[in-house]
Design a protein around this motif. Structure first.
Motif, short mmCIF file in Angstrom:
data_model
loop_
_atom_site.label_atom_id
_atom_site.label_comp_id
_atom_site.label_asym_id
_atom_site.label_seq_id
_atom_site.Cartn_x
_atom_site.Cartn_y
_atom_site.Cartn_z
N SER A 388 82.42 16.64 54.71
CA SER A 388 83.24 17.05 53.56
C SER A 388 83.74 15.82 52.82
O SER A 388 84.20 14.87 53.45
CB SER A 388 84.42 17.89 54.04
OG SER A 388 85.26 18.26 52.97
N VAL A 389 83.64 15.82 51.48
CA VAL A 389 84.12 14.70 50.67
C VAL A 389 84.82 15.25 49.43
O VAL A 389 84.65 16.42 49.06
CB VAL A 389 82.96 13.77 50.23
CG1 VAL A 389 82.28 13.15 51.44
CG2 VAL A 389 81.95 14.52 49.36
N ASN A 390 85.59 14.42 48.77
CA ASN A 390 86.26 14.81 47.53
C ASN A 390 85.26 14.95 46.39
O ASN A 390 84.26 14.23 46.32
CB ASN A 390 87.33 13.78 47.15
CG ASN A 390 88.50 13.77 48.10
OD1 ASN A 390 88.80 14.77 48.74
ND2 ASN A 390 89.17 12.63 48.21
N VAL A 391 85.58 15.85 45.48
CA VAL A 391 84.72 16.08 44.32
C VAL A 391 85.58 16.53 43.16
O VAL A 391 86.60 17.19 43.34
CB VAL A 391 83.63 17.14 44.64
CG1 VAL A 391 84.25 18.50 44.92
CG2 VAL A 391 82.62 17.25 43.51
N VAL A 392 85.20 16.13 41.95
CA VAL A 392 85.83 16.65 40.73
C VAL A 392 84.74 17.28 39.87
O VAL A 392 83.56 16.92 39.97
CB VAL A 392 86.55 15.53 39.95
CG1 VAL A 392 87.69 14.95 40.74
CG2 VAL A 392 85.58 14.44 39.52
N GLY A 393 85.13 18.22 39.04
CA GLY A 393 84.18 18.90 38.18
C GLY A 393 84.90 19.77 37.18
O GLY A 393 86.11 19.65 36.97
N TYR A 394 84.15 20.67 36.58
CA TYR A 394 84.75 21.59 35.63
C TYR A 394 83.93 22.87 35.58
O TYR A 394 82.73 22.89 35.91
CB TYR A 394 84.85 20.95 34.23
CG TYR A 394 83.52 20.53 33.63
CD1 TYR A 394 82.86 21.32 32.70
CD2 TYR A 394 82.94 19.30 33.98
CE1 TYR A 394 81.66 20.92 32.15
CE2 TYR A 394 81.74 18.90 33.43
CZ TYR A 394 81.10 19.70 32.50
OH TYR A 394 79.90 19.30 31.96
#
Length: 483
Positions: A388-394
């Motif tokens: 599991s890792v951090n992610v940004v998106g929209y």
């Protein structure tokens, strides 16, 4: 020279002449000089869009230009966004919100609807910033559209702003393009043109100078600069798909195929894969066969049911099934995620006359297209293969999806997406997954790439924008524009 105005408009002789790039580059030039500057495009027609912090939707190009200017994107930077959903109709986004169908209001009434919010947004930006850089659309020489124009000289006249016209010399016929465009304008429109910029020049500038003198004598307008053909810049595309890559063949390579739907949206999702030295990204055009590959990614779509029908007509459904039988991986993003499920319902017939379509059946998910569009910037954690890792998106979609199985992404408020039971397929509504370096590496490892090398998309954009700004400072007479 600009004096009382705090705005400058860049218009082009053609689409893709360099308007978007010039606005971004000049925005960075001004920002580096301490000027607060914002981009503006009154009307944009594109399927690549971005979500603003306040939950609005604007053209992807204006979000990129805002990044170049060092400011947060705002719905006022692109008050009218047209998103085609067929050859004859488009969804009209007004100040960030889906409002009406162009087919419903008709072209004749469009200008009356659009000009009000356009001028309101422009005035808001003028109040907030020292300078507003305005991008035109297409060409001002389309005289058949002049009466209802809100994007080129129609806006320039209403807002009383000076104009630069840019042309792409790499296409050939640049002097005729510039002279012909000026001749197609009315007298008052010609008077507000303060000069020309020639873009994408290769070769010896001395050989071009006699032509520049001829153009200046013919038009009475100065050539403000000749911008060289710049190699190696990784800039967000407004609508056209960029296929340039820089693959390191000395390292393991993951082969990725992206089927190009007729109404593909937000293909900028794949820029990080194009930049990645260990990814061979292939866009597969309509009617072409999906090649042998490690990973197939189904992209977003403005009209999911229509594009799902096209997918089957091209035989891509059979190719995807065969790909999975041989152990390949598949990802669906937004509309592609909906297609991977069991069915798509359109009870309000938002996308057309078909109210139920069978999905590809690779995920235990069912989607319903709703009237309200979801527009969200997101942060969370993506989980694959027990990591599991951090992610940004929209998110930009019209619809909800119900699932049975393990979610892909978890935020503090919600979960999103689905992984198949055999771990070979996953789908998500999130755009921009690959822009997060850790998330990109995790996804590529899931797909079979052993190499840990990657690319920081944000850093690459910064490098490209600064290189562009350096080139504009060297090649354009900014003193003639701003004093």
């Amino acid at each position: 020279m600009l004096s009382t105005h705090n705005a400058l408009m860049i218009q082009g002789t053609t689409s893709d002449a360099g308007k978007s790039v010039l606005v971004a580059g000049l925005g960075r030039v001004l920002a580096r000089k301490g000027v607060s500057v914002a981009p503006f495009k009154s009307q944009n027609m594109a399927l690549n869009s971005a979500v603003t912090a306040d939950g609005g939707e604007i053209g992807r190009a204006q979000a990129f230009q805002a990044f170049a200017c060092g400011v947060e994107p705002s719905v006022h930077m692109n008050p009218i966004l047209l998103k085609p959903d067929s050859d004859c109709s488009a969804q009209v986004i007004i100040q960030g919100k889906a409002s009406v169908s162009m087919q419903a209001i008709g072209f004749q009434a469009y200008k009356e609807l659009a000009m009000g919010p356009i001028l309101e947004s422009f005035n808001i930006l003028q109040d907030r910033f020292d300078c507003v850089l305005i991008e035109g659309a297409g060409s001002p020489a389309e005289v058949n559209l002049r009466e209802h124009d809100v994007a080129n000289m129609g806006f320039a006249e209403e807002a009383d702003v000076p104009v630069i016209i840019v042309a792409d010399i790499d296409r050939g016929g640049v002097l005729a393009h510039l002279l012909g465009t000026l001749e197609c304008l009315s007298q008052s429109e010609r008077e507000r043109v303060i000069g020309f910029v020639i873009n994408r020049f290769r070769g010896d500038l001395e050989l071009l100078k006699p032509g520049l003198r001829w153009l200046e004598e013919k038009t009475g307008k100065p050539v403000l600069g000749v911008v060289p053909y710049l190699q190696g810049l990784n800039l967000d595309a407004e609508d056209a798909i960029d296929v340039t890559q820089n693959i390191d063949d000395s390292q393991p390579v993951l082969n990725v195929a992206v089927p190009v739907f007729p109404r593909i949206s937000n293909h900028t999702d794949f820029d990080a894969l194009r930049f990645h030295p260990n990814v061979n990204l292939q866009f597969v055009g309509p009617g072409e066969k999906i090649p042998g590959c490690d990973l197939i990614v189904l992209p977003g779509s403005k009209n999911v049911i229509s594009d799902l029908t096209a997918l089957r007509e091209y035989g891509w459904d059979k190719a995807i099934a065969k790909h999975l039988r041989y152990g390949g991986k598949v990802i669906g993003i937004c509309g592609g995620y909906q297609m991977l499920g069991q069915c798509i319902r359109d009870p309000h017939q938002i996308e057309g006359s078909i109210d139920l379509a069978q999905g590809l059946g690779f995920l235990e998910a069912e989607s319903v297209i709703e009237k309200e569009k979801v527009l969200l910037q997101k942060e969370g954690r993506i989980s694959l293969n027990g990591q599991s890792v951090n992610v940004v998106g929209y998110e930009i979609h019209m619809g909800i999806t119900t699932t049975v199985g393990d979610a892909v992404i978890v935020t503090q408020e919600s979960v999103d997406g689905l992984v198949s039971a055999d771990n070979n397929v996953f789908g998500t509504y999130w755009h921009g997954l690959f822009d997060s370096p850790d998330a990109c590496s995790l996804i590529l490892r899931w797909a079979g790439l052993d190499s840990q090398s990657g690319i920081d998309v944000i850093a690459e954009r910064e490098r490209s924008i600064n290189a562009l700004a350096d080139a504009l400072e060297d090649s354009i007479n900014l003193q003639m524009i701003w004093g």
